[in-house]
Every structure is written in structure tokens, then in C-alpha cells.
Design a protein around this motif. Structure first.
Motif, PDB file in Angstrom:
ATOM      1  N   ASP A 197       0.811  -1.216   0.000  1.00  0.00           N
ATOM      2  CA  ASP A 197       0.000   0.000   0.000  1.00  0.00           C
ATOM      3  C   ASP A 197       0.845   1.268   0.000  1.00  0.00           C
ATOM      4  O   ASP A 197       0.309   2.368  -0.138  1.00  0.00           O
ATOM      5  CB  ASP A 197      -0.917   0.030   1.235  1.00  0.00           C
ATOM      6  N   GLU A 198       2.158   1.142   0.150  1.00  0.00           N
ATOM      7  CA  GLU A 198       3.003   2.326   0.280  1.00  0.00           C
ATOM      8  C   GLU A 198       3.010   3.176  -0.987  1.00  0.00           C
ATOM      9  O   GLU A 198       2.954   4.405  -0.925  1.00  0.00           O
ATOM     10  CB  GLU A 198       4.422   1.907   0.663  1.00  0.00           C
ATOM     11  N   ASP A 199       3.070   2.525  -2.153  1.00  0.00           N
ATOM     12  CA  ASP A 199       3.075   3.278  -3.412  1.00  0.00           C
ATOM     13  C   ASP A 199       1.756   4.007  -3.612  1.00  0.00           C
ATOM     14  O   ASP A 199       1.733   5.176  -4.018  1.00  0.00           O
ATOM     15  CB  ASP A 199       3.354   2.346  -4.592  1.00  0.00           C
ATOM     16  N   ALA A 200       0.626   3.333  -3.337  1.00  0.00           N
ATOM     17  CA  ALA A 200      -0.687   3.965  -3.494  1.00  0.00           C
ATOM     18  C   ALA A 200      -0.842   5.132  -2.526  1.00  0.00           C
ATOM     19  O   ALA A 200      -1.398   6.178  -2.882  1.00  0.00           O
ATOM     20  CB  ALA A 200      -1.802   2.937  -3.273  1.00  0.00           C
ATOM     21  N   LEU A 201      -0.318   4.982  -1.306  1.00  0.00           N
ATOM     22  CA  LEU A 201      -0.388   6.066  -0.330  1.00  0.00           C
ATOM     23  C   LEU A 201       0.410   7.270  -0.814  1.00  0.00           C
ATOM     24  O   LEU A 201      -0.052   8.409  -0.735  1.00  0.00           O
ATOM     25  CB  LEU A 201       0.143   5.584   1.020  1.00  0.00           C
ATOM     26  N   SER A 202       1.602   7.024  -1.346  1.00  0.00           N
ATOM     27  CA  SER A 202       2.445   8.125  -1.830  1.00  0.00           C
ATOM     28  C   SER A 202       1.766   8.865  -2.980  1.00  0.00           C
ATOM     29  O   SER A 202       1.751  10.095  -3.021  1.00  0.00           O
ATOM     30  CB  SER A 202       3.792   7.574  -2.262  1.00  0.00           C
ATOM     31  N   ARG A 203       1.180   8.126  -3.929  1.00  0.00           N
ATOM     32  CA  ARG A 203       0.496   8.762  -5.067  1.00  0.00           C
ATOM     33  C   ARG A 203      -0.690   9.588  -4.604  1.00  0.00           C
ATOM     34  O   ARG A 203      -0.899  10.715  -5.053  1.00  0.00           O
ATOM     35  CB  ARG A 203       0.035   7.702  -6.065  1.00  0.00           C
ATOM     36  N   ASN A 204      -1.483   9.038  -3.701  1.00  0.00           N
ATOM     37  CA  ASN A 204      -2.689   9.744  -3.259  1.00  0.00           C
ATOM     38  C   ASN A 204      -2.356  10.970  -2.421  1.00  0.00           C
ATOM     39  O   ASN A 204      -3.079  11.965  -2.452  1.00  0.00           O
ATOM     40  CB  ASN A 204      -3.591   8.796  -2.469  1.00  0.00           C
ATOM     41  N   HIS A 247       9.835   9.430  12.705  1.00  0.00           N
ATOM     42  CA  HIS A 247       9.643   8.623  11.497  1.00  0.00           C
ATOM     43  C   HIS A 247       8.163   8.373  11.216  1.00  0.00           C
ATOM     44  O   HIS A 247       7.787   7.319  10.717  1.00  0.00           O
ATOM     45  CB  HIS A 247      10.392   7.286  11.608  1.00  0.00           C
ATOM     46  N   GLN A 248       7.341   9.350  11.552  1.00  0.00           N
ATOM     47  CA  GLN A 248       5.910   9.253  11.293  1.00  0.00           C
ATOM     48  C   GLN A 248       5.526  10.174  10.144  1.00  0.00           C
ATOM     49  O   GLN A 248       6.118  11.246   9.950  1.00  0.00           O
ATOM     50  CB  GLN A 248       5.096   9.648  12.530  1.00  0.00           C
ATOM     51  N   LEU A 249       4.520   9.743   9.380  1.00  0.00           N
ATOM     52  CA  LEU A 249       3.884  10.600   8.390  1.00  0.00           C
ATOM     53  C   LEU A 249       2.670  11.239   9.060  1.00  0.00           C
ATOM     54  O   LEU A 249       1.730  10.537   9.442  1.00  0.00           O
ATOM     55  CB  LEU A 249       3.452   9.796   7.164  1.00  0.00           C
ATOM     56  N   VAL A 250       2.718  12.558   9.228  1.00  0.00           N
ATOM     57  CA  VAL A 250       1.665  13.271   9.961  1.00  0.00           C
ATOM     58  C   VAL A 250       0.899  14.160   8.991  1.00  0.00           C
ATOM     59  O   VAL A 250       1.492  14.944   8.243  1.00  0.00           O
ATOM     60  CB  VAL A 250       2.259  14.120  11.104  1.00  0.00           C
ATOM     61  N   LEU A 251      -0.415  14.017   8.984  1.00  0.00           N
ATOM     62  CA  LEU A 251      -1.301  14.873   8.206  1.00  0.00           C
ATOM     63  C   LEU A 251      -1.890  15.910   9.157  1.00  0.00           C
ATOM     64  O   LEU A 251      -2.617  15.554  10.096  1.00  0.00           O
ATOM     65  CB  LEU A 251      -2.421  14.057   7.555  1.00  0.00           C
ATOM     66  N   TRP A 252      -1.588  17.167   8.925  1.00  0.00           N
ATOM     67  CA  TRP A 252      -2.154  18.240   9.751  1.00  0.00           C
ATOM     68  C   TRP A 252      -3.454  18.702   9.115  1.00  0.00           C
ATOM     69  O   TRP A 252      -3.462  19.216   7.998  1.00  0.00           O
ATOM     70  CB  TRP A 252      -1.165  19.393   9.867  1.00  0.00           C
ATOM     71  N   CYS A 253      -4.555  18.488   9.826  1.00  0.00           N
ATOM     72  CA  CYS A 253      -5.896  18.764   9.307  1.00  0.00           C
ATOM     73  C   CYS A 253      -6.546  19.897  10.101  1.00  0.00           C
ATOM     74  O   CYS A 253      -6.046  20.325  11.147  1.00  0.00           O
ATOM     75  CB  CYS A 253      -6.765  17.506   9.379  1.00  0.00           C
ATOM     76  N   MET A 254      -7.703  20.360   9.593  1.00  0.00           N
ATOM     77  CA  MET A 254      -8.417  21.456  10.233  1.00  0.00           C
ATOM     78  C   MET A 254      -9.266  20.997  11.417  1.00  0.00           C
ATOM     79  O   MET A 254      -9.636  21.789  12.269  1.00  0.00           O
ATOM     80  CB  MET A 254      -9.309  22.155   9.213  1.00  0.00           C
ATOM     81  N   GLY A 255      -9.612  19.721  11.459  1.00  0.00           N
ATOM     82  CA  GLY A 255     -10.470  19.196  12.507  1.00  0.00           C
ATOM     83  C   GLY A 255     -10.875  17.781  12.159  1.00  0.00           C
ATOM     84  O   GLY A 255     -10.417  17.196  11.158  1.00  0.00           O
ATOM     85  N   GLY A 282      -7.345   3.729  -3.271  1.00  0.00           N
ATOM     86  CA  GLY A 282      -6.768   2.396  -3.289  1.00  0.00           C
ATOM     87  C   GLY A 282      -5.698   2.145  -2.261  1.00  0.00           C
ATOM     88  O   GLY A 282      -5.020   1.112  -2.306  1.00  0.00           O
ATOM     89  N   ALA A 283      -5.520   3.049  -1.313  1.00  0.00           N
ATOM     90  CA  ALA A 283      -4.492   2.880  -0.284  1.00  0.00           C
ATOM     91  C   ALA A 283      -5.147   2.450   1.024  1.00  0.00           C
ATOM     92  O   ALA A 283      -5.952   3.187   1.581  1.00  0.00           O
ATOM     93  CB  ALA A 283      -3.715   4.174  -0.084  1.00  0.00           C
TER      94      ALA A 283
END
Length: 709
Positions: A442-449, A469-477, A492-493
Motif C-alpha cells: 500500500d506504500e506506493d498507493a499512499l504516496s500517489r494519493n 519517522h511518522q507521516l503526519v497529516l495536519w488537518c483542520m479538525g 486504493g491505499a
């Protein structure tokens, strides 16, 4: 955007408008649940664009076509729905009302020249609604107020108008007053300028003179107040003199002055409208082209060269230099990248090269970029549908497909004269969500998306934390995070979420000494290095100091930098917990060397060993990061917020009253540990009913309390 959704019975094609004076760009703004999307459906049906109205609960509306919007049953992104009133094109821009999607609202305001501020007749005006009003005021957006959902059992139009005046100012005055039947339901409207009654109680809408019943005095008083307000705000002093002298002002003059007053942004006419019964829809559709400013009256953003030099003003001229802006980007599974564009100057034509320039959003993961591309086709968007048009002039909105480098906030211009607009102010995402690919596949699909999401959503910030070593998504809420995660999975991820880890630091709590001895002899060239260090703590934020106190040549001069290099490498690796070690002074006081076996590598190793021994003998303490937080909170919630900050181990630095744009609020400044802020965006909204906001920036590190280690 980009699919061929025709569930609502969309009829006809799109028509390009050559004259900016025949265009109105109107944003629908208001709190979630006020009925904006339903009103948009009713207007499209009344204009004949669709043959039947869709339902928000069933997910069949033109504007809420995003799967996340259907699932949440509320708008999560702006959407455009154009229709015509006579020969005037009205681009209706439906914007989300929920706080998580304020970035989409700001993009919609950038694309619009005026706004219809929609409030529910049964809900009153709360602080979150006032916050949306202030968003419009901050950009000087002309606006009218629409009181919707007149069919609600608790609807009270005049009470709602009074609440709007109390919250938004004396410039809020009704253009129409409701007429109720014997059962209390709204059956028609009285036009205060036209002096006519619009009766919706039958199958058609007859227009008659206002009957001289008991309401005549109330209507006349409201009409006089409206006329005085229009004339005063339009600053037509001669007209005011004529009116005060008792002269009857003709309707055409009042409508002209109404448009001037609205365009100035200080006068806000009120129109009662009910999407379910149709009351007021025709009047609203007629009021938009007659009472709202055209793009010619809205000053475009200033532009510069791509390098930021040569600032210049634009004119809304179809024959001027091309200057357009991408206000939203979507990635459609069928047609690829779709860019919603507002043209401010010039004319976009198909099969022409354009220059795409994006600068100023590097902190959001959007690196500065410039590229030349070709526009293949130009479309007029209707929700998710794209209808091809031959051109798009200054003042109009359109959609472009397959501009591979275009991202939200980018400027589109002529390659021979590239330009750059400064993007509108994006809100700061403050809710971190850590995600991981479910499996290696799923890593490739995650990177593309992620790349697709970042291109279309400047309110999302991606962070790959090198320490955790974390991938962090900063969101509004939470609602925004739900949309982001759903879109990742739809691509697809398979992803999982995990707790966000806050990187800590180590430091020495007291002075310590360390002896490093690295001696190896196994035949041939050996290794020999001995050094003695003294390590002592420094004040917070002082960093690292290395002091050379070698005397008598105990360690040859060329190997002293090697000791420092080894110490620095060990500082980065940490000592006890694996966190980097900071705020220390390391003094090299003694050592030994060998004329043959000493080397750079040997003294690096000895320096690291000496630091480890000092740590074993001394006391290492953990440090946690603290952020300086500014919370803007309504005064009625101030005590709750202060108590909550204290419970989060926060230290209040001071308070001050809000500025003139935020009356009745207080700004609280405090230092709060980062670990206590991971979900603060959600919890602050819950504590204050969504009325408070905050900003944060790193301040310094402080010792972590023993009980939390």
C-alpha cells in the motif's frame, strides 16, 4: 468535479458570456444546516437548469457530489452552479459552513464578487454564524442576507431579521416583508421598493398592490427605513435632500442606489426565501443581477512578476493581459486533474499555451514552481458536470482539465508575460493525524494519493517527521480529517492511523565527568585515543558548546575537532532514551595520543565513549517541547478556556481584549506542552461551541515532569 452526473435531470449546454457586465459571481455563505445547498437546488430548478431538485439527505444534489459530502450530509468543498436570469450569467458558489472547511469558504470568497449570507429563520444568530460573517467582512465582501427555511415550524422571519441587525449592524434592512396566512405559514412577500404583494398561496404568483389593511403602517415604516438606509449608504446627498423634502423617489433610481450601497459593503438587504415552497425564489433571482455588483466593480488582486518584483494593478478587461487563479483543484478518476479557475483579466481560450506559477505555499508542502502548459479545453462547471465552452472572459469562472502542474492558489497567465498573484490567506491546520500504510504493497498507493491531496487541498499540511519517522497529516479538525482519510482510501491505499508521537530531548541535570578510552592493538595499525570531558548543563535554548582546554599538547591539535565530531554524533543519537541531547557545554580537559596508532576515527569514538560515561555518572533529564499559544475566545467562555489551559499544564502569559474586528473577545497567550495540544483543535471547539480559535508556534523545551516520564 469532472464526472458526468445527470441524476438531477440537468438540461441544456453552457453558454459563454463575452461581457463581464453580464456576470455575477455570488457565494452562498452561512452556517452548516442553514439550507444553502437546498436553496441552490431550488434556484437551479427555478431557472430551468435542472428538471427536478435533489435532496441533501439522499445525496442527489448538484453541488454536494463529493462522496464525503454525501456521507456527512453537509458540504465539504466549494462547488459552482451557473444559471441565467435574462441575459445575466450568475455563477452561484456553494461553500461549506462547517468550521473545518473554512479554507474552502475563503477560496469561494476569492472567486466571488458578492455573497448571499444564508441564515435559518428558526435558528437565531450564534457566535459561529458571526464568525462566518466576519470572514466575509475581512475581505470586504458585499453581501445580502437570505432568511431561509420559512416553512420550519419555529420560523420567525422578523425575529430573525432583528437578530441579524443586532449581530451584524444597522446596515441590515429587509427588502421584503413576509405575509402569513391564517395558519401562520408564510404565503407571500411584500416588496418594500416595488410596493407590490407577491402571493404564493396559489398555483402561480400574482403580483398585486399592497392592500390597505392593518399592516399598512408597519409596511410604510419599514419602507421608509429601507429607502433612507439605501440613500445614506449610497452617499447620494442630493437624493437624500429630495427624499427629505417629500419627493417620491422612482423605483429605478432606488435600485441603482441599492446596487451602489451593496457594492460598498456596508448595506445588507434581507430577502426571505423558502426553497421548499418557492416563496421568494423569483424575487431573489431578480435581485442578484439588479442589486449585486458585477466583476467590473470588484478590484482584482494585485499581481507581480514570478520573482515578486514589479507589483501592478489589473483591470477587468477581456482584452487585457491574461491573469487567472486556480481556486480549487480536484482529481477525478475519469478526467484527471480538474482546476476551477477565476479569470480576473484577459480571456482564456482553448488550444493556447499558458504559464502556471505557484509561490508562497512552501510551508504547506507546495514547493514554488513555474511551468508552461497548454489549455486543451475550457469547461463551464455545473456541480460535478463539465460543459465545454469556447472561451472564458475576465470576471467569469471556468474549469480546466489536465494541467499537470496547477495547484490551488496558482496563477495562470500568458507565457510571454508571466504573472503571479499572492494566494489568499489559508487557515492553519492544527489537528495532527499520523498515518501508515497497512502493508508494504500500500506504500506506493499512499504516496500517489498524498501527492494528489496536497495539490488540491492547501488546508492540509504533510509532515514527515525525521525524529519520530511518522507521516503526519495536519488537518483542520475531525470532519476534515475524515474527508482526507476517506479520499486516501478511495484512491486504493489501505491505511492505518496511530498515536502522534511528540519528539522529546535529553539534557544533563548537573555537571558530570567522563573518561573515554579507545585502545585496540591486534597486529598492524592499531587504534589509540584517550580523552577526558566535563559536561555541564546550559540554559534552555542555548544549544551546544564545545570548549578546548587541552594544555601541553596532551592531544595533538589535529585530533581535537575529531573529539568534537564524535561528541556531536552521540548528542544526535541521544544517551538514555534515544532522543537528541541539547543545551550542554562539553569541555575537553585532558587526553592521550599515540604517535602511530592515534587517528581521527579513534578520537571520534573516544569522544562518544566519554560522553556516555558522563551520562552514566550524572543525571539525564527529559525535555518536552512547549508551544506559545494564542487563543481568541468569546468573553463568555474565557473562564472555561483558562481553566482548561491550566489543566493542560499551561502557563498563562497574559490576556488582552480583542481588536475592533473581534469585539466581545479576549486573546489569551500561554505556553502549553505540545503533548497537551494534539487534540486541542477538537477540544477547544467543544468547550466553546466552535466559537474560539487558536494559533501555535514552537517556544522552547522544558523538563518533563517525573510523573509523565
Amino acid at each position: 468535479m469532472g464526472t458526468k452526473n445527470t441524476e438531477n435531470g440537468t438540461t441544456g449546454g453552457a453558454v459563454a458570456v463575452p461581457d463581464p457586465a453580464r456576470i455575477r459571481n455570488v457565494a452562498l455563505v452561512g452556517p452548516s444546516g442553514a439550507g444553502k445547498t437546498t436553496l441552490c437546488e431550488a434556484l437551479l430548478a427555478t431557472a430551468g437548469v435542472i428538471t427536478r431538485t435533489g435532496s441533501v439527505t439522499e445525496g442527489t444534489t448538484v453541488c454536494d457530489h463529493d462522496p464525503a459530502a454525501v456521507r456527512q450530509q453537509r458540504s465539504v468543498a466549494l462547488s459552482v452552479a451557473p444559471f441565467f436570469v435574462d441575459d445575466v450569467k450568475i455563477n452561484l458558489i456553494d461553500t461549506p459552513g462547517y468550521a473545518d472547511f473554512v479554507g474552502e469558504l475563503r477560496a469561494g470568497l476569492r472567486a466571488a464578487d458578492a455573497a448571499l449570507f444564508v441564515v435559518c429563520a428558526a435558528e437565531g444568530i450564534d457566535t459561529s454564524t458571526i464568525a462566518l460573517w466576519q470572514e466575509c467582512a475581512a475581505v470586504g465582501m458585499p453581501r445580502a442576507v437570505v432568511v431561509s427555511r420559512l416553512d420550519h415550524p419555529r420560523a420567525g422571519v422578523e425575529a430573525e431579521i432583528a437578530a441579524c441587525r443586532a449581530a451584524f449592524g444597522a446596515g441590515v434592512l429587509p427588502l421584503y416583508l413576509p405575509v402569513t396566512g391564517s395558519d401562520g405559514a408564510v404565503t407571500g412577500l411584500v416588496g418594500l421598493i416595488s410596493g407590490k404583494l407577491y402571493d404564493y398561496s396559489g398555483g402561480r404568483v400574482p403580483v398585486t398592490d399592497i392592500p390597505g389593511d392593518g399592516d399598512a403602517d408597519r409596511i410604510e415604516q419599514a419602507r421608509a427605513e429601507l429607502i433612507e438606509g439605501i440613500i445614506a449608504e449610497s452617499e447620494d446627498e442630493s437624493l437624500m435632500d429630495r427624499y427629505l423634502a417629500g419627493e417620491e423617489i422612482d423605483q429605478a433610481t432606488l435600485i441603482t442606489d441599492l446596487e451602489k450601497a451593496v457594492a460598498r459593503g456596508s448595506f445588507h438587504p434581507v430577502l426571505p426565501v423558502c426553497a421548499a415552497t418557492g416563496v421568494g425564489l423569483t424575487e431573489l433571482m431578480q435581485a442578484i443581477p439588479r442589486g449585486f455588483p458585477s466583476p467590473l466593480e470588484h478590484r482584482p488582486p494585485r499581481v507581480t512578476n514570478p520573482d515578486g518584483t514589479g507589483e501592478q494593478a489589473l483591470a477587468v478587461d477581456p482584452d487585457g493581459p491574461l491573469a487567472a487563479e486556480v481556486v480549487r483543484t480536484a482529481v477525478d478518476s475519469y478526467v484527471g486533474r480538474v482546476s476551477l479557475v477565476r479569470v480576473f483579466s484577459g480571456t482564456l481560450r482553448p488550444e493556447r499555451p499558458v504559464h502556471v506559477s505557484g509561490h508562497g505555499l512552501a510551508d504547506r508542502g507546495h514547493e514554488d514552481h513555474d511551468a508552461d502548459e497548454r489549455v486543451a479545453h475550457i469547461y463551464s462547471p455545473l456541480g460535478s458536470s463539465l460543459r465545454e465552452v469556447p472561451y472564458c472572459v475576465a470576471g467569469d469562472l471556468c474549469a480546466l482539465t489536465k494541467l499537470s502542474s496547477a495547484e490551488t492558489g496558482d496563477t495562470i497567465s500568458d507565457p510571454s508575460r508571466p504573472l503571479l498573484m499572492k494566494p489568499w490567506e489559508m487557515p492553519e491546520p492544527l489537528l495532527p493525524i499520523a498515518v501508515t500504510a497497512h502493508s508494504r504493497s500500500d506504500e506506493d498507493a499512499l504516496s500517489r494519493n498524498l501527492a494528489k491531496l496536497a495539490a488540491g487541498d492547501p488546508n492540509l499540511r504533510l509532515e514527515r517527521n525525521a525524529e519520530t519517522h511518522q507521516l503526519v497529516l495536519w488537518c483542520m479538525g475531525e470532519a476534515h480529517a475524515d474527508v482526507v482519510l476517506q479520499r486516501l482510501r478511495a484512491g486504493g491505499a489501505e491505511i492505518d492511523t496511530e498515536a502522534v508521537r511528540v519528539p522529546l530531548r535529553e539534557t544533563f541535570a548537573r555537571q558530570a565527568k567522563g573518561h573515554g578510552r579507545h585502545v585496540k592493538q591486534s597486529g598492524g595499525h592499531g587504534q589509540y585515543a584517550v580523552c577526558d570531558l566535563v559536561v555541564e548543563p546550559l540554559p534552555r535554548g542555548a544549544g551546544f558548546e564545545f570548549v578546548d582546554r587541552i594544555v601541553g599538547g596532551a592531544i595533538p591539535h589535529q585530533f581535537i575537532p575529531s573529539v568534537e565530531k564524535g561528541v556531536r554524533a552521540q548528542l544526535d543519537k541521544g544517551l538514555h532514551s534515544g532522543y537528541p541531547l541539547v543545551d550542554v557545554r562539553v569541555t575537553l580537559v585532558d587526553g592521550k595520543a599515540h604517535s602511530v596508532d592515534s587517528s581521527d576515527a579513534a578520537f571520534q569514538t573516544a569522544g562518544a565513549l566519554a560522553l556516555k560515561e558522563a551520562a552514566a555518572q550524572g543525571r539525564i533529564t527529559l525535555l518536552e517541547p512547549l508551544d506559545e499559544v494564542e487563543v481568541r475566545v468569546p468573553d463568555e467562555h474565557l473562564g472555561t478556556v483558562l481553566g482548561d489551559l491550566s489543566a493542560r499544564r499551561g502557563r498563562v502569559l497574559g490576556t488582552e481584549p480583542g481588536d475592533e474586528d473581534h469585539p466581545g473577545t479576549t486573546v489569551v497567550r500561554a505556553e502549553v506542552p505540545e503533548t497537551e495540544l494534539l487534540r486541542y483543535a477538537i477540544e477547544l471547539r467543544s468547550l466553546t461551541s466552535g466559537t474560539a480559535g487558536f494559533t501555535r508556534r514552537f517556544s522552547h523545551y522544558d523538563p518533563l515532569p517525573e510523573q509523565r516520564r
